[in-house]
Structure formats: C-alpha cells, structure tokens
Design a protein around this motif. Structure first.
Motif, PDB file in Angstrom:
ATOM      1  N   VAL A   1       0.899   4.225  -2.879  1.00 40.01           N
ATOM      2  CA  VAL A   1       0.667   5.639  -2.563  1.00 40.01           C
ATOM      3  C   VAL A   1       1.866   6.469  -3.022  1.00 40.01           C
ATOM      4  CG1 VAL A   1       0.409   7.290  -0.671  1.00 40.01           C
ATOM      5  CG2 VAL A   1      -0.955   5.195  -0.698  1.00 40.01           C
TER       6      VAL A   1
ATOM      7  N   GLN B   1       0.824  -1.207   0.000  1.00 38.26           N
ATOM      8  CA  GLN B   1       0.000   0.000   0.000  1.00 38.26           C
ATOM      9  C   GLN B   1       0.860   1.259   0.000  1.00 38.26           C
ATOM     10  OE1 GLN B   1      -3.052   0.777  -0.473  1.00 38.26           O
ATOM     11  NE2 GLN B   1      -3.265   2.804   0.391  1.00 38.26           N
ATOM     12  N   SER B   2       1.891   1.288   0.813  1.00 37.03           N
ATOM     13  CA  SER B   2       2.715   2.505   0.880  1.00 37.03           C
ATOM     14  C   SER B   2       3.460   2.736  -0.434  1.00 37.03           C
ATOM     15  CB  SER B   2       3.681   2.450   2.059  1.00 37.03           C
ATOM     16  OG  SER B   2       4.602   1.408   1.895  1.00 37.03           O
TER      17      SER B   2
ATOM     18  N   HIS C   1     -11.011   1.034   3.338  1.00 38.83           N
ATOM     19  CA  HIS C   1     -10.167   1.917   4.139  1.00 38.83           C
ATOM     20  C   HIS C   1      -8.903   2.293   3.369  1.00 38.83           C
ATOM     21  CE1 HIS C   1      -8.465   3.744   7.693  1.00 38.83           C
ATOM     22  NE2 HIS C   1      -7.382   2.995   7.559  1.00 38.83           N
ATOM     23  N   LYS C   2      -8.342   1.344   2.669  1.00 34.48           N
ATOM     24  CA  LYS C   2      -7.149   1.583   1.861  1.00 34.48           C
ATOM     25  C   LYS C   2      -7.439   2.638   0.794  1.00 34.48           C
ATOM     26  CE  LYS C   2      -5.679  -1.102  -1.549  1.00 34.48           C
ATOM     27  NZ  LYS C   2      -5.157  -2.228  -2.313  1.00 34.48           N
TER      28      LYS C   2
ATOM     29  N   GLU D   1      -7.735   6.039   2.396  1.00 33.47           N
ATOM     30  CA  GLU D   1      -6.403   6.566   2.717  1.00 33.47           C
ATOM     31  C   GLU D   1      -5.733   7.140   1.476  1.00 33.47           C
ATOM     32  OE1 GLU D   1      -4.035   3.530   4.545  1.00 33.47           O
ATOM     33  OE2 GLU D   1      -4.968   3.804   6.497  1.00 33.47           O
TER      34      GLU D   1
ATOM     35  N   GLY E   1      -7.315  10.467   0.796  1.00 34.71           N
ATOM     36  CA  GLY E   1      -6.860  11.444   1.781  1.00 34.71           C
ATOM     37  C   GLY E   1      -5.443  11.920   1.510  1.00 34.71           C
ATOM     38  N   THR E   2      -4.588  11.002   1.108  1.00 32.16           N
ATOM     39  CA  THR E   2      -3.204  11.369   0.792  1.00 32.16           C
ATOM     40  C   THR E   2      -3.148  12.242  -0.454  1.00 32.16           C
ATOM     41  OG1 THR E   2      -2.411   9.331   1.819  1.00 32.16           O
ATOM     42  CG2 THR E   2      -0.908  10.432   0.300  1.00 32.16           C
TER      43      THR E   2
ATOM     44  N   SER F   1      -9.473   8.587  -6.715  1.00 33.31           N
ATOM     45  CA  SER F   1      -9.617   7.298  -6.046  1.00 33.31           C
ATOM     46  C   SER F   1     -10.718   6.466  -6.703  1.00 33.31           C
ATOM     47  CB  SER F   1      -9.922   7.533  -4.559  1.00 33.31           C
ATOM     48  OG  SER F   1     -10.116   6.314  -3.892  1.00 33.31           O
TER      49      SER F   1
END
Length: 194
Positions: free
Chosen positions: A63, A59-60, A121-122, A125, A128-129, A152
């Motif tokens: 992103v 995930q990171s 949720h992913k 996020e 949001g990022t 998204s």
C-alpha cells in the motif's frame, strides 16, 4: 538453543509456503513451520501473529508503494493517470524473482475459502486507501471511487496474468497493457454513444 540468524522471517515464510502447498493450509501448524527451519513455535509467533499472516505479510508495504507513486505525480494529474502512477510504483514491489513465490502463494490461497476472503479484503483495503488518497489530491466523487476501484481491478487482473506459467513480461508492463485496455473500453463506449 537456536541462535538468532538473519533472514528468520523470510525462512519461516518460505517453509510455510512449501508446507501449505504440500500438506494444505489447514493441516499445517505454526509448530510445523517453525520446526521445518529448526526454530521453536515461540519464535514463529515473535514474527507472525498467526499462520495466515505468513501469506499476507507485506500488505502495508505494498500500500505504501502505491501511495508513494500517487504522491509523486504532479499536481493536476487526472485521476486515472494518478492511478497509473500508483500502479507503476506498486509493481516495483514485485520483481520478477518473486514470481514463483507469488504463483505458489496464489495456489495455496485459491484452495482455502477463508484465505480467498482475506485476499478480497486486502484488495478492498487497497481500493479504499487509493480512494482516500485521490480525495486528498482533490479528485471529486464519484471519480475518486471509480478510479480507485479501477486501479485495484487493474492490479488484480495484471497480477493474475503475471503469475501465469508462460508469462515473462514484468508486472509493470502487464499493468500498463491492462490499463490501456480499460481506457480503450471507455473510449469505445463513448464513441458508441455519440
């Protein structure tokens, strides 16, 4: 004693996904996953905090790929074009050889409400990022939130199409088509009100 081998993390992920698909997520333990590749449960936990992380690892990095695309866009780029740049960069995270894995992952997640919630949720996020990055680029509200949420959503819709059995286009191609569709909806709405 099992000696260290390269690719342990990837082997654990592949075995986990296969076991989740065969037995179900709840019925598969970390020990089962480790045993499937000839490792100990302790080794599994050196790589993953729990069995859910096998499905959400990366995930990171995803992103970061989105943010790199957004950051590389020239100053003064409109908000939706910034999102388009982020989407193109994020699409590189999903080369075509990952499509079968992503398809099977989506099937496993769809069968478990807790995993579905984690997936939502992913995506939240990610939005949001993107919003924070757009604000940092000077995109005012509510435009930053609208563009981030749109990005998204475009990613989610395009990804769903990309993993379809009969789909052969790249994720980047599909994202571009979906984003164009979103833009056309907005244009059609503007024409209807004038």
């Amino acid at each position: 004693m099992v000696r260290w081998e390269p690719g342990t993390r990837e082997r654990l992920q592949a075995a986990a996904l296969e076991l989740f698909a065969e037995r179900g997520f709840e019925e598969t333990t970390a020990a089962d996953i480790a045993a499937a590749v000839g490792l100990s449960e302790r080794t599994f936990f050196r790589h993953f905090a729990d069995k859910r992380e096998v499905l959400f690892d990366g995930q990171s990095r995803l992103v970061d790929a989105f943010l790199a695309g957004l950051a590389d866009a020239p100053d003064g780029t409109p908000a939706l074009d910034l999102v388009a740049a982020a989407l193109r960069s994020g699409a590189d995270f999903f080369p075509d050889d990952r499509r079968a894995w992503a398809r099977l992952r989506r099937t496993v997640i769809a069968q478990n409400p807790a995993l579905l919630e984690r997936e939502r949720h992913k995506m939240a996020e990610l939005a949001g990022t993107l919003r924070a990055a757009l604000l940092a680029r000077g995109v005012p509200e509510p435009g930053a939130t609208l563009a981030a949420e749109a990005g998204s959503t475009v990613f989610g819709v395009a990804f769903g199409q990309w993993i379809q059995e009969d789909e052969h286009r790249s994720l980047a191609e599909i994202e571009s088509t979906v984003l164009d569709e979103l833009r056309s909806l907005s244009s059609a709405s503007q024409r209807a009100t004038t």
